[in-house]
Design a protein around this motif. Sequence first.
Motif, PDB file in Angstrom:
ATOM      1  N   GLY A   1      43.161  11.119 -10.597  1.00 26.33           N
ATOM      2  CA  GLY A   1      42.703  11.837 -11.780  1.00 26.33           C
ATOM      3  C   GLY A   1      41.235  11.614 -12.101  1.00 26.33           C
ATOM      4  N   ARG A   2      40.647  10.614 -11.495  1.00 29.29           N
ATOM      5  CA  ARG A   2      39.200  10.411 -11.655  1.00 29.29           C
ATOM      6  C   ARG A   2      38.407  11.504 -10.951  1.00 29.29           C
ATOM      7  N   TYR A   3      39.078  12.222 -10.030  1.00 31.60           N
ATOM      8  CA  TYR A   3      38.378  13.180  -9.188  1.00 31.60           C
ATOM      9  C   TYR A   3      38.850  14.631  -9.360  1.00 31.60           C
ATOM     10  N   ALA A   4      40.086  14.827  -9.755  1.00 31.89           N
ATOM     11  CA  ALA A   4      40.645  16.176  -9.816  1.00 31.89           C
ATOM     12  C   ALA A   4      41.666  16.272 -10.932  1.00 31.89           C
ATOM     13  N   ARG A   5      41.942  17.515 -11.366  1.00 31.37           N
ATOM     14  CA  ARG A   5      42.944  17.740 -12.403  1.00 31.37           C
ATOM     15  C   ARG A   5      43.622  19.080 -12.202  1.00 31.37           C
ATOM     16  N   ILE A   6      44.880  19.137 -12.601  1.00 34.70           N
ATOM     17  CA  ILE A   6      45.631  20.389 -12.569  1.00 34.70           C
ATOM     18  C   ILE A   6      45.117  21.275 -13.696  1.00 34.70           C
ATOM     19  N   VAL A   7      44.895  22.553 -13.396  1.00 33.18           N
ATOM     20  CA  VAL A   7      44.579  23.533 -14.435  1.00 33.18           C
ATOM     21  C   VAL A   7      45.739  24.517 -14.482  1.00 33.18           C
ATOM     22  N   ARG A   8      46.220  24.798 -15.684  1.00 35.17           N
ATOM     23  CA  ARG A   8      47.451  25.584 -15.843  1.00 35.17           C
ATOM     24  C   ARG A   8      47.220  26.989 -16.391  1.00 35.17           C
ATOM     25  N   ASN A   9      45.980  27.311 -16.749  1.00 31.84           N
ATOM     26  CA  ASN A   9      45.712  28.653 -17.267  1.00 31.84           C
ATOM     27  C   ASN A   9      44.224  28.957 -17.158  1.00 31.84           C
ATOM     28  N   ARG A  10      43.862  30.173 -17.479  1.00 35.28           N
ATOM     29  CA  ARG A  10      42.474  30.619 -17.332  1.00 35.28           C
ATOM     30  C   ARG A  10      41.510  29.790 -18.186  1.00 35.28           C
ATOM     31  N   GLY A  11      41.930  29.456 -19.405  1.00 36.68           N
ATOM     32  CA  GLY A  11      41.071  28.668 -20.288  1.00 36.68           C
ATOM     33  C   GLY A  11      40.764  27.295 -19.705  1.00 36.68           C
ATOM     34  N   GLU A  12      41.804  26.620 -19.194  1.00 33.31           N
ATOM     35  CA  GLU A  12      41.595  25.308 -18.581  1.00 33.31           C
ATOM     36  C   GLU A  12      40.715  25.419 -17.332  1.00 33.31           C
ATOM     37  N   LEU A  13      40.918  26.482 -16.565  1.00 34.59           N
ATOM     38  CA  LEU A  13      40.087  26.677 -15.373  1.00 34.59           C
ATOM     39  C   LEU A  13      38.626  26.887 -15.778  1.00 34.59           C
ATOM     40  N   ASP A  14      38.390  27.770 -16.747  1.00 32.44           N
ATOM     41  CA  ASP A  14      37.015  28.017 -17.196  1.00 32.44           C
ATOM     42  C   ASP A  14      36.366  26.731 -17.700  1.00 32.44           C
ATOM     43  N   ASP A  15      37.107  25.951 -18.490  1.00 32.61           N
ATOM     44  CA  ASP A  15      36.565  24.691 -19.005  1.00 32.61           C
ATOM     45  C   ASP A  15      36.194  23.749 -17.864  1.00 32.61           C
ATOM     46  N   CYS A  16      37.065  23.663 -16.875  1.00 32.17           N
ATOM     47  CA  CYS A  16      36.837  22.763 -15.745  1.00 32.17           C
ATOM     48  C   CYS A  16      35.620  23.211 -14.926  1.00 32.17           C
ATOM     49  N   LEU A  17      35.506  24.512 -14.701  1.00 34.97           N
ATOM     50  CA  LEU A  17      34.415  25.029 -13.866  1.00 34.97           C
ATOM     51  C   LEU A  17      33.058  25.008 -14.564  1.00 34.97           C
ATOM     52  N   ARG A  18      33.050  24.886 -15.893  1.00 36.11           N
ATOM     53  CA  ARG A  18      31.776  24.807 -16.626  1.00 36.11           C
ATOM     54  C   ARG A  18      31.061  23.475 -16.393  1.00 36.11           C
ATOM     55  N   ILE A  19      31.806  22.478 -15.958  1.00 32.74           N
ATOM     56  CA  ILE A  19      31.246  21.128 -15.796  1.00 32.74           C
ATOM     57  C   ILE A  19      30.789  20.965 -14.350  1.00 32.74           C
ATOM     58  N   GLY A  20      29.524  20.695 -14.162  1.00 32.91           N
ATOM     59  CA  GLY A  20      28.958  20.566 -12.825  1.00 32.91           C
ATOM     60  C   GLY A  20      29.150  19.180 -12.237  1.00 32.91           C
ATOM     61  N   PRO A  21      28.975  19.063 -10.919  1.00 35.06           N
ATOM     62  CA  PRO A  21      29.186  17.793 -10.213  1.00 35.06           C
ATOM     63  C   PRO A  21      28.309  16.633 -10.700  1.00 35.06           C
ATOM     64  N   ASP A  22      27.209  16.934 -11.380  1.00 33.92           N
ATOM     65  CA  ASP A  22      26.345  15.864 -11.863  1.00 33.92           C
ATOM     66  C   ASP A  22      26.814  15.265 -13.187  1.00 33.92           C
ATOM     67  N   ASP A  23      27.797  15.896 -13.814  1.00 36.31           N
ATOM     68  CA  ASP A  23      28.336  15.438 -15.097  1.00 36.31           C
ATOM     69  C   ASP A  23      29.476  14.449 -14.845  1.00 36.31           C
ATOM     70  N   PRO A  24      29.520  13.317 -15.546  1.00 37.66           N
ATOM     71  CA  PRO A  24      30.613  12.348 -15.343  1.00 37.66           C
ATOM     72  C   PRO A  24      32.002  12.928 -15.645  1.00 37.66           C
ATOM     73  N   ALA A  25      32.087  13.993 -16.428  1.00 35.34           N
ATOM     74  CA  ALA A  25      33.373  14.612 -16.761  1.00 35.34           C
ATOM     75  C   ALA A  25      33.837  15.606 -15.682  1.00 35.34           C
ATOM     76  N   TYR A  26      33.014  15.816 -14.650  1.00 33.91           N
ATOM     77  CA  TYR A  26      33.360  16.772 -13.589  1.00 33.91           C
ATOM     78  C   TYR A  26      34.643  16.365 -12.865  1.00 33.91           C
ATOM     79  N   ARG A  27      35.519  17.335 -12.654  1.00 24.01           N
ATOM     80  CA  ARG A  27      36.739  17.172 -11.870  1.00 24.01           C
ATOM     81  C   ARG A  27      36.941  18.411 -11.017  1.00 24.01           C
ATOM     82  N   VAL A  28      37.517  18.243  -9.852  1.00 26.23           N
ATOM     83  CA  VAL A  28      37.918  19.371  -9.019  1.00 26.23           C
ATOM     84  C   VAL A  28      39.107  20.028  -9.722  1.00 26.23           C
ATOM     85  N   ALA A  29      39.059  21.336  -9.915  1.00 27.11           N
ATOM     86  CA  ALA A  29      40.178  22.074 -10.517  1.00 27.11           C
ATOM     87  C   ALA A  29      41.240  22.303  -9.441  1.00 27.11           C
ATOM     88  N   VAL A  30      42.499  22.049  -9.778  1.00 20.63           N
ATOM     89  CA  VAL A  30      43.600  22.218  -8.832  1.00 20.63           C
ATOM     90  C   VAL A  30      44.611  23.203  -9.428  1.00 20.63           C
TER      91      VAL A  30
END
Length: 169
Positions: free
Chosen positions: A72-101
Amino acid sequence: RPALLKAGEREYGRARFEWSGLHRQGVDLVCAAHFNPLDEWVSMPTDPSPAARENTLRMMRLLEEELAGEAGRYARIVRNRGELDDCLRIGPDDPAYRVAVIHTLEGGHALGGDLVALEEFARRGVAVITLTHFFNKGLASATNSFPFFPDGGSAAPRQGLSEFGREAI
């Protein structure tokens, strides 16, 4: 549990890559394609296997448990469009960045012949379900991926969607 099921869970139950590597490379999205060869190959000629839904949910739970732990430090499940959009807004340089799954299913036989499963899979965030995979499993005719491996001696399907396939769509 039967030995074959235990072996299948051991062999197919976990990711075969390092989440940290995907994270380090800046991968934005992984579509986790759930496929259970026991439901598609071993269950023939049952079209589809009534156990397929629970077997698929078990695979999804294994992935979710993996991502609830250290991964979970690296990736997270996204269950809907809103969660996907939120996840993709965070870039790899941000500590909150996670790979969307995103959960996806390789073959509509994972429904186990029950449309109620669609609601359950949607709640879990399944974004894509292919109607067929390798074999005709009750939803639609599939191309013969393995010409030397007939569909369990089942009758040749009508070409196209079955009645259940139409209902699923």
